[in-house]
Design an enzyme around this catalytic site. Structure first.
Site, PDB file in Angstrom:
ATOM      1  N   LYS A  73     -31.923 -11.025  96.200  1.00  0.00           N
ATOM      2  CA  LYS A  73     -32.031 -12.460  96.454  1.00  0.00           C
ATOM      3  C   LYS A  73     -33.462 -12.946  96.285  1.00  0.00           C
ATOM      4  O   LYS A  73     -34.429 -12.189  96.339  1.00  0.00           O
ATOM      5  CB  LYS A  73     -31.532 -12.794  97.859  1.00  0.00           C
ATOM      6  CG  LYS A  73     -30.031 -12.659  98.022  1.00  0.00           C
ATOM      7  CD  LYS A  73     -29.250 -13.530  97.051  1.00  0.00           C
ATOM      8  CE  LYS A  73     -29.368 -15.012  97.368  1.00  0.00           C
ATOM      9  NZ  LYS A  73     -28.656 -15.845  96.358  1.00  0.00           N
ATOM     10  N   TYR A  92     -32.583 -12.547  91.445  1.00  0.00           N
ATOM     11  CA  TYR A  92     -32.020 -13.901  91.406  1.00  0.00           C
ATOM     12  C   TYR A  92     -33.072 -14.855  91.963  1.00  0.00           C
ATOM     13  O   TYR A  92     -33.717 -14.562  92.984  1.00  0.00           O
ATOM     14  CB  TYR A  92     -30.759 -13.996  92.272  1.00  0.00           C
ATOM     15  CG  TYR A  92     -29.548 -13.301  91.699  1.00  0.00           C
ATOM     16  CD1 TYR A  92     -28.975 -13.732  90.504  1.00  0.00           C
ATOM     17  CD2 TYR A  92     -28.957 -12.233  92.359  1.00  0.00           C
ATOM     18  CE1 TYR A  92     -27.857 -13.098  89.976  1.00  0.00           C
ATOM     19  CE2 TYR A  92     -27.838 -11.588  91.842  1.00  0.00           C
ATOM     20  CZ  TYR A  92     -27.299 -12.031  90.650  1.00  0.00           C
ATOM     21  OH  TYR A  92     -26.182 -11.406  90.128  1.00  0.00           O
ATOM     22  N   HIS A  94     -32.652 -18.822  91.327  1.00  0.00           N
ATOM     23  CA  HIS A  94     -31.964 -20.097  91.592  1.00  0.00           C
ATOM     24  C   HIS A  94     -32.955 -21.214  91.920  1.00  0.00           C
ATOM     25  O   HIS A  94     -32.832 -21.918  92.921  1.00  0.00           O
ATOM     26  CB  HIS A  94     -30.963 -19.925  92.739  1.00  0.00           C
ATOM     27  CG  HIS A  94     -29.860 -18.958  92.438  1.00  0.00           C
ATOM     28  ND1 HIS A  94     -28.911 -19.193  91.469  1.00  0.00           N
ATOM     29  CD2 HIS A  94     -29.552 -17.745  92.978  1.00  0.00           C
ATOM     30  CE1 HIS A  94     -28.056 -18.167  91.420  1.00  0.00           C
ATOM     31  NE2 HIS A  94     -28.428 -17.277  92.321  1.00  0.00           N
ATOM     32  N   SER A 132     -20.641 -13.217  90.332  1.00  0.00           N
ATOM     33  CA  SER A 132     -19.705 -14.338  90.211  1.00  0.00           C
ATOM     34  C   SER A 132     -18.270 -13.844  90.390  1.00  0.00           C
ATOM     35  O   SER A 132     -17.431 -14.528  90.984  1.00  0.00           O
ATOM     36  CB  SER A 132     -19.857 -15.015  88.847  1.00  0.00           C
ATOM     37  OG  SER A 132     -21.126 -15.627  88.728  1.00  0.00           O
ATOM     38  N   LEU A 238     -20.957 -24.238  86.985  1.00  0.00           N
ATOM     39  CA  LEU A 238     -22.265 -23.656  86.687  1.00  0.00           C
ATOM     40  C   LEU A 238     -22.828 -24.229  85.396  1.00  0.00           C
ATOM     41  O   LEU A 238     -22.154 -24.242  84.368  1.00  0.00           O
ATOM     42  CB  LEU A 238     -22.158 -22.127  86.540  1.00  0.00           C
ATOM     43  CG  LEU A 238     -23.431 -21.427  86.063  1.00  0.00           C
ATOM     44  CD1 LEU A 238     -24.509 -21.477  87.149  1.00  0.00           C
ATOM     45  CD2 LEU A 238     -23.156 -19.992  85.656  1.00  0.00           C
ATOM     46  N   ASP A 268     -25.784 -22.267  95.826  1.00  0.00           N
ATOM     47  CA  ASP A 268     -27.135 -21.752  95.544  1.00  0.00           C
ATOM     48  C   ASP A 268     -27.774 -22.446  94.352  1.00  0.00           C
ATOM     49  O   ASP A 268     -28.961 -22.248  94.083  1.00  0.00           O
ATOM     50  CB  ASP A 268     -27.134 -20.231  95.364  1.00  0.00           C
ATOM     51  CG  ASP A 268     -26.138 -19.740  94.330  1.00  0.00           C
ATOM     52  OD1 ASP A 268     -25.587 -20.578  93.591  1.00  0.00           O
ATOM     53  OD2 ASP A 268     -25.914 -18.517  94.265  1.00  0.00           O
TER      54      ASP A 268
END
Length: 368
Positions: A73, A92, A94, A132, A238, A268
Site C-alpha cells: 500500500k 500501489y 493511487h 481487482s 476504473l 482508493d
C-alpha cells in the site's frame, strides 16, 4: 541492489510485498534483501522463513533506508519521513485520490513507480488485476454480509430462497472488478446487472454470462432508474491512474431503498459514488440517507494469504527487472515506464496532474 521490505502499517493491512520465495529469487540474482521484523506474519509468513530465504531481518528505519523499497500500500503520513530523493519506491500509490501523498513524494524527490499504472500494450493492468480480482469477489461477499439486518442492511439474503425473490445487484463497471463481483453475486443466486460504457465489453460479458447477468449501457438515465431497484450496488469503475467519476450522486440516494448497500471498490481512486469516503476493516460502514456505504480502501488486506501470493506472482518479474537494471529498466520495458508517477520532484502521470491541477512531464522527459 539493496531492497527493503517494510511491514505494512495501514489499519488491518496484513499483506506483505514479497514472499520468502520471491526473496530467495532476488538473493540468487545477487541482490541483498532486508525485511522488517514481523512483516510477513499477517500473511502467515514467519521471520525464520525469510531468513532461510537469504533475507536479513531489520527495523522499519533500516528497511526504508534501502535503495529500492517494495510495498503493498501507499505510504501513510507517518511514513512520509522515509521519503527521499535517492529512493526508488515500488508500490500501489493511487495518487489521484491523495493530494497529500502526491505533494510529499514531489517534495522529497522520490522516484515512485505505481503498480496500478503499469500497463501492457493491450491496455490491461497486470499489477492491478490480481487485487481487482480479489476485491471484486470480496465486494459481493461484503455486500451480502452487510445486507443482513444486524449489519444495518435490509435483511435480504442475496440469493433468496424458493418462493422468495433474490436481491438485485447493480455492478457499475464491467472490468476486472465488476466481472468478478458479478461472477460471485450471480453464483450466489442474485439478479445481477452490469453497467458499462464500452459496448464491446458488454457484448463479451453477455457472451460469458449468458442469461445469468443482464448488461446495460451506462448512462445517467439508466443509472438513475436502476438504483431505485437495487439492493446492492458495487462500484467498479476504473480510469487508469485517474480519479473515478461520480456516477451515483447524492441526489440519487434518496431514491434508493432503505437499508440498501453500496460497496465502492473504486474508493482508493476517489470512488464512483459521490458520498463514498475511505473506511477501514475495523469500522467499514456508515449510513447516508438510509443507504449503507462500505468504503474499505484495502479490501484484499482482509484475505492476506491469498492476496499476498496473488500479488507477488505478478510483481516479482518487474521487481527483478528494477533490481537488475535500476531505472534503466524503464528504458527497456515500456509497460514499467508507464508506472512512473513521480521522479526528482516532477509529476509524470498526466491523470494525477489533471486531478490536482499540477504540471506534468512525460516519463521520457523525466528520465532524460
Amino acid at each position: 541492489m539493496l531492497i527493503g521490505i517494510p511491514k505494512e502499517i495501514k489499519t488491518m493491512e496484513n499483506r506483505v510485498s514479497m514472499t520468502p520465495g520471491a526473496v530467495e529469487t532476488l538473493v540468487r540474482r545477487g541482490h541483498a534483501v532486508i525485511v522488517e521484523k514481523g512483516a510477513g506474519l499477517g500473511s502467515g509468513l514467519s521471520d525464520d522463513e525469510y531468513v532461510a530465504a537469504g533475507a536479513r531481518m531489520v527495523s522499519a528505519d533500516e528497511a526504508w533506508a534501502a535503495e529500492m523499497v517494495i510495498k503493498v500500500k501507499e505510504p501513510i503520513a507517518s511514513e512520509y519521513k522515509y521519503l527521499r530523493d535517492d529512493l526508488l519506491l515500488f508500490t500501489y500509490l493511487h495518487l489521484a485520490a491523495d493530494k497529500k501523498l502526491t505533494d510529499a513524494l514531489l517534495k522529497a524527490g522520490t522516484t515512485g513507480i505505481a503498480y496500478e499504472t503499469v500497463q501492457l500494450p493491450d491496455g490491461s493492468l497486470p499489477l492491478l488485476t490480481p487485487m481487482s480480482e480479489v476485491a471484486g469477489r470480496m465486494a459481493a461477499q461484503e455486500g451480502a454480509l452487510h445486507l443482513e439486518k444486524p449489519k444495518g442492511g435490509r435483511g435480504i439474503l442475496l440469493g433468496g430462497v424458493p418462493g422468495v425473490a433474490p436481491a438485485n445487484v447493480m455492478v457499475m463497471g464491467g472490468g476486472v472488478v465488476g466481472t468478478n463481483a458479478a461472477k460471485i453475486a450471480a453464483g450466489m443466486g442474485a439478479r445481477v446487472t452490469i453497467f458499462d460504457v464500452n459496448h464491446a465489453r458488454l457484448q463479451y460479458l453477455d457472451d460469458i454470462f449468458g442469461s445469468r447477468v443482464t448488461t446495460i449501457t451506462s448512462t445517467e438515465p439508466n443509472i438513475r432508474a436502476a438504483v431505485t431497484q437495487a439492493d446492492l450496488v458495487v462500484g467498479a469503475v476504473l480510469i487508469p491512474g485517474a480519479k473515478a467519476p461520480n456516477l451515483i450522486t447524492r441526489g440519487m440516494l434518496s431514491t434508493m431503498k432503505e437499508g440498501s448497500v453500496i460497496v465502492d471498490v473504486a474508493v482508493d481512486q476517489g470512488g464512483c459514488v459521490e458520498t463514498i469516503k475511505p473506511t477501514t476493516h475495523t469500522d467499514p460502514t456508515y449510513v447516508v440517507d438510509g443507504v449503507v456505504h462500505y468504503g474499505v480502501a484495502n479490501m484484499p488486506g482482509a484475505v492476506p494469504r491469498t492476496s499476498t501470493f496473488a500479488l507477488v506472482n505478478q510483481t516479482l518479474p518487474y521487481a527483478l527487472l528494477l533490481a537488475d537494471k535500476g531505472l534503466d529498466a524503464l528504458g527497456v520495458n515500456n509497460s514499467l515506464k508507464l508506472g512512473l508517477n513521480t521522479m526528482k520532484g516532477r509529476l509524470t502521470c498526466a491523470a494525477v496532474g489533471e486531478a490536482f491541477g499540477i504540471d506534468t512531464v512525460t516519463p521520457d522527459e523525466a528520465l532524460a
